[in-house]
Design a protein around this motif. Structure first.
Motif, PDB file in Angstrom:
ATOM      1  N   GLY A  47       4.526   1.716   8.802  1.00  0.00           N
ATOM      2  CA  GLY A  47       3.115   2.052   9.092  1.00  0.00           C
ATOM      3  C   GLY A  47       2.484   1.120  10.119  1.00  0.00           C
ATOM      4  N   PHE A  48       3.153   0.039  10.442  1.00  0.00           N
ATOM      5  CA  PHE A  48       2.786  -0.893  11.508  1.00  0.00           C
ATOM      6  C   PHE A  48       1.314  -1.309  11.398  1.00  0.00           C
ATOM      7  N   LYS A  49       0.429  -0.790  12.259  1.00  0.00           N
ATOM      8  CA  LYS A  49      -0.957  -1.269  12.245  1.00  0.00           C
ATOM      9  C   LYS A  49      -1.926  -0.313  11.550  1.00  0.00           C
ATOM     10  N   GLY A  60      -8.473  -4.398   6.632  1.00  0.00           N
ATOM     11  CA  GLY A  60      -8.834  -3.085   6.082  1.00  0.00           C
ATOM     12  C   GLY A  60      -9.581  -2.179   7.030  1.00  0.00           C
ATOM     13  N   ALA A  61      -9.321  -2.294   8.335  1.00  0.00           N
ATOM     14  CA  ALA A  61      -9.955  -1.371   9.288  1.00  0.00           C
ATOM     15  C   ALA A  61      -9.222  -0.035   9.253  1.00  0.00           C
ATOM     16  N   LEU A  62      -9.991   1.054   9.199  1.00  0.00           N
ATOM     17  CA  LEU A  62      -9.409   2.403   9.158  1.00  0.00           C
ATOM     18  C   LEU A  62      -9.940   3.126  10.392  1.00  0.00           C
ATOM     19  N   VAL A  91       0.825  -1.213   0.000  1.00  0.00           N
ATOM     20  CA  VAL A  91       0.000   0.000   0.000  1.00  0.00           C
ATOM     21  C   VAL A  91       0.863   1.269   0.000  1.00  0.00           C
ATOM     22  N   MET A  92       2.022   1.211   0.666  1.00  0.00           N
ATOM     23  CA  MET A  92       2.897   2.393   0.718  1.00  0.00           C
ATOM     24  C   MET A  92       3.518   2.684  -0.649  1.00  0.00           C
ATOM     25  N   GLY A  93       4.113   1.670  -1.243  1.00  0.00           N
ATOM     26  CA  GLY A  93       4.796   1.875  -2.520  1.00  0.00           C
ATOM     27  C   GLY A  93       3.827   2.276  -3.634  1.00  0.00           C
ATOM     28  N   LEU A  94       2.643   1.655  -3.630  1.00  0.00           N
ATOM     29  CA  LEU A  94       1.677   1.949  -4.694  1.00  0.00           C
ATOM     30  C   LEU A  94       1.172   3.388  -4.598  1.00  0.00           C
ATOM     31  N   PHE A 120      -3.029   1.569   6.105  1.00  0.00           N
ATOM     32  CA  PHE A 120      -4.058   1.802   5.087  1.00  0.00           C
ATOM     33  C   PHE A 120      -4.739   3.162   5.238  1.00  0.00           C
ATOM     34  N   GLY A 121      -4.778   3.680   6.460  1.00  0.00           N
ATOM     35  CA  GLY A 121      -5.429   4.971   6.670  1.00  0.00           C
ATOM     36  C   GLY A 121      -4.534   6.155   6.378  1.00  0.00           C
ATOM     37  N   ILE A 122      -3.223   5.944   6.365  1.00  0.00           N
ATOM     38  CA  ILE A 122      -2.310   7.099   6.259  1.00  0.00           C
ATOM     39  C   ILE A 122      -1.386   7.054   5.053  1.00  0.00           C
ATOM     40  N   ALA A 148      -1.855 -14.792   7.206  1.00  0.00           N
ATOM     41  CA  ALA A 148      -0.914 -14.144   8.139  1.00  0.00           C
ATOM     42  C   ALA A 148       0.057 -13.277   7.355  1.00  0.00           C
ATOM     43  N   GLY A 149       0.545 -12.225   8.001  1.00  0.00           N
ATOM     44  CA  GLY A 149       1.513 -11.338   7.371  1.00  0.00           C
ATOM     45  C   GLY A 149       2.376 -10.652   8.418  1.00  0.00           C
ATOM     46  N   LEU A 150       3.369  -9.927   7.943  1.00  0.00           N
ATOM     47  CA  LEU A 150       4.325  -9.254   8.839  1.00  0.00           C
ATOM     48  C   LEU A 150       4.189  -7.739   8.724  1.00  0.00           C
ATOM     49  N   ARG A 151       3.857  -7.106   9.855  1.00  0.00           N
ATOM     50  CA  ARG A 151       3.735  -5.648   9.865  1.00  0.00           C
ATOM     51  C   ARG A 151       5.107  -5.011  10.089  1.00  0.00           C
ATOM     52  N   PRO A 152       5.428  -3.945   9.361  1.00  0.00           N
ATOM     53  CA  PRO A 152       6.704  -3.256   9.606  1.00  0.00           C
ATOM     54  C   PRO A 152       6.588  -2.265  10.764  1.00  0.00           C
ATOM     55  N   LYS A 153       7.352  -2.526  11.831  1.00  0.00           N
ATOM     56  CA  LYS A 153       7.352  -1.623  12.997  1.00  0.00           C
ATOM     57  C   LYS A 153       8.746  -1.000  13.105  1.00  0.00           C
ATOM     58  N   VAL A 181       8.653  -4.887   5.781  1.00  0.00           N
ATOM     59  CA  VAL A 181       9.661  -5.311   6.759  1.00  0.00           C
ATOM     60  C   VAL A 181      11.051  -5.434   6.137  1.00  0.00           C
ATOM     61  N   GLU A 182      11.101  -5.598   4.806  1.00  0.00           N
ATOM     62  CA  GLU A 182      12.413  -5.698   4.139  1.00  0.00           C
ATOM     63  C   GLU A 182      13.082  -4.324   3.994  1.00  0.00           C
ATOM     64  N   SER A 183      12.346  -3.257   4.266  1.00  0.00           N
ATOM     65  CA  SER A 183      12.953  -1.922   4.170  1.00  0.00           C
ATOM     66  C   SER A 183      14.099  -1.778   5.168  1.00  0.00           C
TER      67      SER A 183
HETATM   68  C1  FAD Z   1      -3.102  -9.527  10.232  1.00  0.00           C
HETATM   69  C2  FAD Z   1      -2.891  -8.083   9.875  1.00  0.00           C
HETATM   70  C3  FAD Z   1      -3.955  -7.213   9.947  1.00  0.00           C
HETATM   71  C4  FAD Z   1      -3.778  -5.865   9.634  1.00  0.00           C
HETATM   72  N1  FAD Z   1      -4.867  -5.032   9.683  1.00  0.00           N
HETATM   73  C5  FAD Z   1      -4.711  -3.738   9.326  1.00  0.00           C
HETATM   74  C6  FAD Z   1      -5.825  -2.879   9.297  1.00  0.00           C
HETATM   75  O1  FAD Z   1      -6.948  -3.298   9.571  1.00  0.00           O
HETATM   76  N2  FAD Z   1      -5.636  -1.583   8.944  1.00  0.00           N
HETATM   77  C7  FAD Z   1      -4.401  -1.102   8.626  1.00  0.00           C
HETATM   78  O2  FAD Z   1      -4.271   0.098   8.308  1.00  0.00           O
HETATM   79  N3  FAD Z   1      -3.313  -1.896   8.648  1.00  0.00           N
HETATM   80  C8  FAD Z   1      -3.452  -3.205   8.988  1.00  0.00           C
HETATM   81  N4  FAD Z   1      -2.369  -4.018   9.027  1.00  0.00           N
HETATM   82  C9  FAD Z   1      -1.053  -3.438   8.774  1.00  0.00           C
HETATM   83  C10 FAD Z   1      -0.814  -3.234   7.300  1.00  0.00           C
HETATM   84  O3  FAD Z   1      -1.193  -4.392   6.600  1.00  0.00           O
HETATM   85  C11 FAD Z   1       0.654  -2.906   7.059  1.00  0.00           C
HETATM   86  O4  FAD Z   1       1.060  -1.842   7.884  1.00  0.00           O
HETATM   87  C12 FAD Z   1       0.865  -2.482   5.610  1.00  0.00           C
HETATM   88  O5  FAD Z   1       0.350  -3.449   4.742  1.00  0.00           O
HETATM   89  C13 FAD Z   1       2.343  -2.240   5.294  1.00  0.00           C
HETATM   90  O6  FAD Z   1       2.393  -1.869   3.948  1.00  0.00           O
HETATM   91  P1  FAD Z   1       3.789  -1.685   3.218  1.00  0.00           P
HETATM   92  O7  FAD Z   1       3.487  -1.243   1.848  1.00  0.00           O
HETATM   93  O8  FAD Z   1       4.654  -0.834   4.089  1.00  0.00           O
HETATM   94  O9  FAD Z   1       4.449  -3.135   3.243  1.00  0.00           O
HETATM   95  P2  FAD Z   1       4.037  -4.477   2.466  1.00  0.00           P
HETATM   96  O10 FAD Z   1       2.602  -4.548   2.190  1.00  0.00           O
HETATM   97  O11 FAD Z   1       4.645  -5.596   3.251  1.00  0.00           O
HETATM   98  O12 FAD Z   1       4.745  -4.327   1.063  1.00  0.00           O
HETATM   99  C14 FAD Z   1       6.129  -4.424   0.885  1.00  0.00           C
HETATM  100  C15 FAD Z   1       6.378  -5.076  -0.453  1.00  0.00           C
HETATM  101  O13 FAD Z   1       7.761  -4.975  -0.737  1.00  0.00           O
HETATM  102  C16 FAD Z   1       8.152  -6.136  -1.408  1.00  0.00           C
HETATM  103  N5  FAD Z   1       9.598  -6.257  -1.299  1.00  0.00           N
HETATM  104  C17 FAD Z   1      10.332  -6.681  -0.243  1.00  0.00           C
HETATM  105  N6  FAD Z   1      11.655  -6.625  -0.534  1.00  0.00           N
HETATM  106  C18 FAD Z   1      11.754  -6.152  -1.796  1.00  0.00           C
HETATM  107  C19 FAD Z   1      12.840  -5.869  -2.658  1.00  0.00           C
HETATM  108  N7  FAD Z   1      14.118  -6.082  -2.290  1.00  0.00           N
HETATM  109  N8  FAD Z   1      12.585  -5.393  -3.906  1.00  0.00           N
HETATM  110  C20 FAD Z   1      11.302  -5.166  -4.298  1.00  0.00           C
HETATM  111  N9  FAD Z   1      10.236  -5.433  -3.517  1.00  0.00           N
HETATM  112  C21 FAD Z   1      10.457  -5.903  -2.276  1.00  0.00           C
HETATM  113  C22 FAD Z   1       7.369  -7.246  -0.741  1.00  0.00           C
HETATM  114  O14 FAD Z   1       7.255  -8.387  -1.576  1.00  0.00           O
HETATM  115  C23 FAD Z   1       6.031  -6.572  -0.475  1.00  0.00           C
HETATM  116  O15 FAD Z   1       5.095  -6.811  -1.504  1.00  0.00           O
HETATM  117  C24 FAD Z   1      -2.507  -5.381   9.292  1.00  0.00           C
HETATM  118  C25 FAD Z   1      -1.425  -6.256   9.198  1.00  0.00           C
HETATM  119  C26 FAD Z   1      -1.610  -7.604   9.479  1.00  0.00           C
HETATM  120  C27 FAD Z   1      -0.455  -8.544   9.344  1.00  0.00           C
END
Ligand code: FAD
Length: 383
Positions: A343-345, A55-57, A21-24, A348-350, A315-320, A217-219
């Motif tokens: 963005g941790f939890k 997707g809770a905001l 969601v962040m990168g897009l 999607f809202g920010i 299941a997924g990994l939140r970046p904290k 989390v890979e950031s």
């Molecule tokens: C169970 C669960 C419930 C959640 N519920 C909510 C909620 O209700 N509301 C909310 O706002 N948030 C929620 N979150 C948190 C939210 O999902 C995350 O904070 C958010 O998705 C993080 O987005 P991101 O774009 O930072 O990371 P990601 O979505 O993890 O995207 C990072 C992307 O980078 C890619 N990547 C990694 N390394 C590389 C590389 N070297 N080169 C290129 N690409 C790479 C990965 O494949 C991945 O697709 C929840 C999380 C979980 C696990």
């Protein structure tokens, strides 16, 4: 690991690393600002935490007000128009609804707190949104009366969005733009921000004027080589588990929330249940008895969910980030390198708001976000 040899690939004003969601949002905001974009995703769009179910905001509590809560409030409000614009541009639905949230009150003391929040919200939220105490829920059984002996608190700022639908719409917006290339199944393996060059796992060489690390989390490991000295990790992964039920619940119902348990009605009557929060785990992507326990709690709170078939467990990994707040902005020693993660939890809202401010910074403005969000602030905590 860096590939042994490389071949010339695209060049762009902005390289975005990560298709969550962040990168897009960063890529969409950059295109709107007139930049050309190359987005590189290691696996596929939505392969990380963003490809989930919930997707809770939800706004922060309106008490103990601060600039971070104000930012999140403003972002939650502006997201509605952003989503409407994206839906108009793409013709795709993001499953967004400002549905509000209902919270059961189990003790008289919680009524007092709800009334306090009512006053806090009146002070800090626009008049269109409220926090109220009601003696009983507006939708019978949502929550069950036995779970809400002292009534419910109801707030109207919360919303929900369908995570995968949002990502699909953002990706469609990017793919329709000739100034954007989207590369999937090929992650960034080596990064040289001083020269403005990245090399992917398959050996593609990408030139850029600026690079945004939005790799979830890979950031944190991707940023590690650019710390001035060996240091502690810039952040950690916190695992979460969730499930999707085929519950035939009215999609207009509010999110039901109690003690960290989210029950989120989506379009088509599906209901998402989440989430665990696990600092320690063996398998990042497995689900287990902790999710079963959440489902049991959900059925107690909303008995109509008890027999609903489970469509998916996820299941997924939140970046904290190390400073706990989102990690955004320019690297102080590598001017072409920017972070958009942590963005941790609440990503999607920010995400749209952070992305917009980051693109402003890339175009030469000061980063208009709380100092605790700045990448430079997080760096100070580990060096
Ligand atoms: C169970 C669960 C419930 C959640 N519920 C909510 C909620 O209700 N509301 C909310 O706002 N948030 C929620 N979150 C948190 C939210 O999902 C995350 O904070 C958010 O998705 C993080 O987005 P991101 O774009 O930072 O990371 P990601 O979505 O993890 O995207 C990072 C992307 O980078 C890619 N990547 C990694 N390394 C590389 C590389 N070297 N080169 C290129 N690409 C790479 C990965 O494949 C991945 O697709 C929840 C999380 C979980 C696990």
């Amino acid at each position: 690991m860096a590939p042994h040899s490389s071949s010339p690939g695209p060049s762009a004003d902005l390289l975005v690393v990560g298709g969550g969601v962040m990168g897009l949002w960063a890529a969409v905001m950059a295109l709107r600002a007139g930049l050309s974009v190359c987005l590189v995703e290691a696996v596929r769009i939505g392969a990380g935490a963003s490809g989930g179910l919930l997707g809770a905001l939800m706004p922060h509590m309106p008490d103990r007000w601060n600039e971070k809560k104000a930012l999140q409030r403003d972002a939650l409000i502006s997201l509605e128009a952003e989503v409407a614009r994206l839906e108009a541009e793409t013709g795709l639905s993001c499953g967004y609804r400002r549905c509000g949230r209902v919270m059961p009150l189990m003790r008289p003391a919680l009524v007092e707190r709800a009334l306090k929040h009512q006053a806090d919200a009146a002070q800090h939220w626009p008049a269109a949104y409220s926090w109220r105490h009601l003696p009983q829920a507006a939708h019978p059984g949502w929550p069950a009366p036995s779970q809400a002996p002292d009534g419910v608190a109801v707030e109207t700022l919360a919303a929900r969005i369908a995570p995968r639908a949002l990502l699909a719409a953002l990706a469609a917006r990017l793919r329709a733009d000739p100034r954007c290339s989207v590369i999937e199944a090929d992650g960034v393996a080596a990064l040289d921000p001083a020269r403005g060059q990245a090399v992917t796992a398959s050996g593609l060489r990408i030139g850029f004027s600026a690079c945004v690390l939005a790799a979830g989390v890979e950031s944190f490991p991707l940023l590690a080589p650019f710390l001035p000295a060996p240091a502690a990790a810039l952040g950690q992964a916190v695992k979460g588990q969730a499930a999707l039920l085929d519950a035939h619940v009215d999609p207009e119902r509010p999110i039901l929330f109690a003690d960290g348990l989210y029950i989120v009605p989506h379009e088509s009557g599906q209901v998402a249940i989440g989430s665990t929060s696990e600092d320690w785990f063996d398998d990042p992507l497995s689900t287990d008895g902790q999710l079963d326990a959440l489902l049991t709690r959900a059925a107690l709170l909303a008995p109509e969910l008890a027999d609903a078939p489970v469509l998916e467990r996820w299941a997924g990994l939140r970046p904290k980030a190390v400073g706990r707040e989102p990690m955004v902005g320019q690297h102080p020693d590598f001017p072409r390198l920017f972070a958009l993660t942590g963005g941790f939890k609440i990503s999607f809202g920010i995400a749209h708001h952070l992305a917009s401010r980051l693109i402003d910074e890339i175009r030469g403005e000061a980063l208009d976000l709380p100092a605790s969000f700045h990448l430079s602030t997080h760096l100070l905590l580990v060096t």
